[in-house]
Every structure is written in C-alpha cells, then in structure tokens.
Design an enzyme around this catalytic site. Structure first.
Site, PDB file in Angstrom:
ATOM      1  N   THR A  22       0.788  -1.325  -0.077  1.00 59.60           N
ATOM      2  CA  THR A  22      -0.148   0.049   0.092  1.00 59.60           C
ATOM      3  C   THR A  22       1.011   1.155   0.032  1.00 59.60           C
ATOM      4  O   THR A  22       2.076   1.148  -0.371  1.00 59.60           O
ATOM      5  CB  THR A  22      -0.834  -0.078   1.175  1.00 59.60           C
ATOM      6  N   ASN A  23       0.284   2.202   0.203  1.00 64.72           N
ATOM      7  CA  ASN A  23       1.056   3.722   0.594  1.00 64.72           C
ATOM      8  C   ASN A  23       0.499   4.431   1.641  1.00 64.72           C
ATOM      9  O   ASN A  23      -0.560   4.131   2.219  1.00 64.72           O
ATOM     10  CB  ASN A  23       0.917   4.323  -0.731  1.00 64.72           C
TER      11      ASN A  23
END
Lengths: 210, 210
Positions: A22-23
C-alpha cells in the site's frame, strides 16, 4: 446539481490474508475536496480505499479495498457523473499470486512477482462522454514534466502535481497544470484551503455555469 | 512501580519513497493494553508503528516506522522494564533493495526480493534478565499449535493467539496459552475488555505482588 466522483485514499494489494502492499495516503485531501464540492452545491460520491478519517456525511461513500474494486465501483458511478477528481493513490502493483494462508517464515528470501494493476483514470477516460477529469500525480523526480505527461496519457483536463511529503499530513503543496503544460496555479497550506483553490479552478475552467 | 514495554501497531517496509509492505494492525489492542496497565498503576512505554489512534496520554510513546527501528527502540527501553507485551504486528519481510525514487511503471512485471526482518521478541528474549514476556501470535491455520511453537521459540511466558479478523476492528477473540501448551483463557468482546482480561492474567501469573 452537478454530480462529482472523487476517488480517495490508498488501496491495498494483499500477498496473503495478513500482508499487503500500500502507500501512506490518508484520504485527507479527498475529504477536503468532497467538502469543497459539497459547499459549491454539488452531489458527491467518494470511492475510497481503507482510511481512518470520516468523509462529510452528505457525501455518498463507497468503500473498497483493492485497485480492481476501486475501478469497478468507479465504472458503475462515472457514467452518471459530470466530472471526476482522482485524488486516490491506488496501489499500482499487485502480487501475481495471493496465498490463501499467511506465508510462514522460512529463513530464506521470498521472491514476489508483482504485476501492474489497471490504471483507473485511463480506464475511466476511455469511456468518458463529455465528463471532465482532474487527476493527481505523485512524483518524486521531474515532477512537472512527469505530471504533464500523465495529463496527456490519461486524457485529463487538469492535473495536480504533488510530492510524497503531502501524503499523510494536514498540509500540502501542489502545482496545477493544464493540457498546454502551463502551471495555472501553485497552492500550498492546509489541505482544506488547497482543496478550495483547486475546486475554484475546476468551477471556473471545467464546469458549465448554470 | 512496574514498568511495562508494549509494542503496538504495524511497521512499514518501503520499496521506494511511496510504496510499502505492511498489514492492517490499527494499534487498538496496544492502546487497550496500555490503558489496562496504567489502570493497574504501571508505568507504560509504547513503541508504536504508524497508527491513526491516540495512546493514553499517561503512556510514553516512541513512534517508529520500520521493524529495525522498532527493535532498536525496544532494545534501548527493555533493559529498564519489568516485562514486555508484544502486540505489534511488525512487517516480517522487507525489500532487499529500497529504490531512492518512485518506481515508474513499465508495463512489465516487477520482481521483488524480500528478506526477513529481525524478530523483535526473539531478539529481546535473548537479552532478558528476569523480565517476563507476553507475545501475540496471528495465525490463519493451526492457530493453537503454531502459537505454542512460537511461545517456545520466542521464550515467552504467555502467548495470545488470534486471527486476522481481529486486526482492525473494535472487537477481538483470543486464546491465551502457557508454556505447558495449556489454554489458560479464552476471551472475546471489545478489545478494552479483552485487554483487561489479559492484563489480569499477567498480574496473577507473572507480576510479583508488591
């Protein structure tokens, strides 16, 4: 009443039932843009990845997890909208294989093959019929050039370029580029204020006056 | 006053300045255990990965990002503590190579080589001098067996076994195992209540009466 679709937050691409790519997108800029659009009298649908923040209660929120789910939700809503603000940071790689059980540690390296996920803005632009599109571009290098290239490739009407420092905090710093590659605005400050500035540009340049 | 170290939340292992590997740990169980320990009159230090929740203001909080940072922070604090509750879900793989710029999409698969990160509980157990250790084990399969194996490998005094459904929500369901492999408690409900139950077991079994 203009109906605006906003994508917001990160997406997740799971390796196994526990671990994912993810980020650090928090959904804060999406929330600020939803609030700005609602204040202008628009109807707002937010398609959001997993976030901890709460969107304005007047917005319709469609929660998703993966990039494929975000795209599917957007494809169902976008035909009924007047425009798209793509501020989400969808995970653009996914593991080719998703393990059904948590991968147990073995002491050896783990080789992971990642493949690209569909580009949500490109996919929606292909089906657009008169809608305007404003996308965000997160770049760590050659920000202005890469953002301008993305604007063309993704067939956007405006692109908002920012950096990773904007991803989680309350403040941001952006440049807005038009299809001629001109910087039409430089905005910085609390995300709520920057969102009002971006939405003012959208109203002036892209939305038909009533 | 007993001093308790609590690890909490996820950690992140970055591939590039934007993308990272992580898991859905929210820090809620860590917050609940910190509150239970404070209520018992303990001094509490929480070493926490990036979370959106707020820990009790009476707890000392040391924020970290990666598993290596979490270990380093714990190694500095643990020698001065009476016990450890390891409820964090540290990312246990990290990319071998971290790219300095955002990886640009090429249309081709991306091969990622992941290596194991240090095991925080194992590393702290190696240096323990009379401290007790309670760890959490998140398993998707053979939960009780794997948790018992982890208890021995990590030289814990108790292990709390749970599943991925517990990772983010307000409720949880756990089994607590002792070094003989006996299930000494089965607890379910809001994390605040389960934390009180776990802390009661710690007080009864591991903490010296004053």
């Amino acid at each position: 009443m203009p109906h605006i679709l906003i994508t917001s937050g990160p997406t997740r691409e799971y390796l196994d039932p526990v671990r994912f790519l993810t980020n650090g997108s928090s959904g804060r800029m999406g929330r600020a843009l939803a609030a700005a659009a609602l204040r202008s009298g628009c109807e707002v649908t937010v398609v959001s990845g997993p976030v901890e923040i709460a969107y304005p209660p007047q917005a319709e929120v469609i929660p998703v997890v993966s990039t494929a789910q975000m795209l599917a939700a957007c494809q169902a809503v976008f035909p009924h909208c007047d425009g798209l603000i793509a501020v989400a940071a969808p995970c653009d790689y996914r593991p080719l294989e998703v393990r059904p059980q948590k991968i147990a540690k073995t002491g050896r390296p783990l080789h992971l093959e990642l493949v690209e996920t569909p580009d949500i803005v490109v996919a929606l632009a292909e089906g657009k019929r008169g809608q305007w599109i404003v996308a965000f571009a997160l770049e760590t290098k050659d920000r202005r050039l890469r953002a301008a290239q993305k604007l063309h490739r993704k067939r956007c009407d405006l692109i908002v370029a920012n950096g990773p420092s904007a991803m989680h905090g309350p403040d941001t710093e952006v440049e807005v580029l038009d299809p001629q590659g001109q910087v039409v605005a430089q905005l910085s400050g609390p995300k709520e204020e920057v969102a009002l500035g971006i939405f003012k540009l959208i109203r002036q340049r892209l939305m038909k006056s009533p």
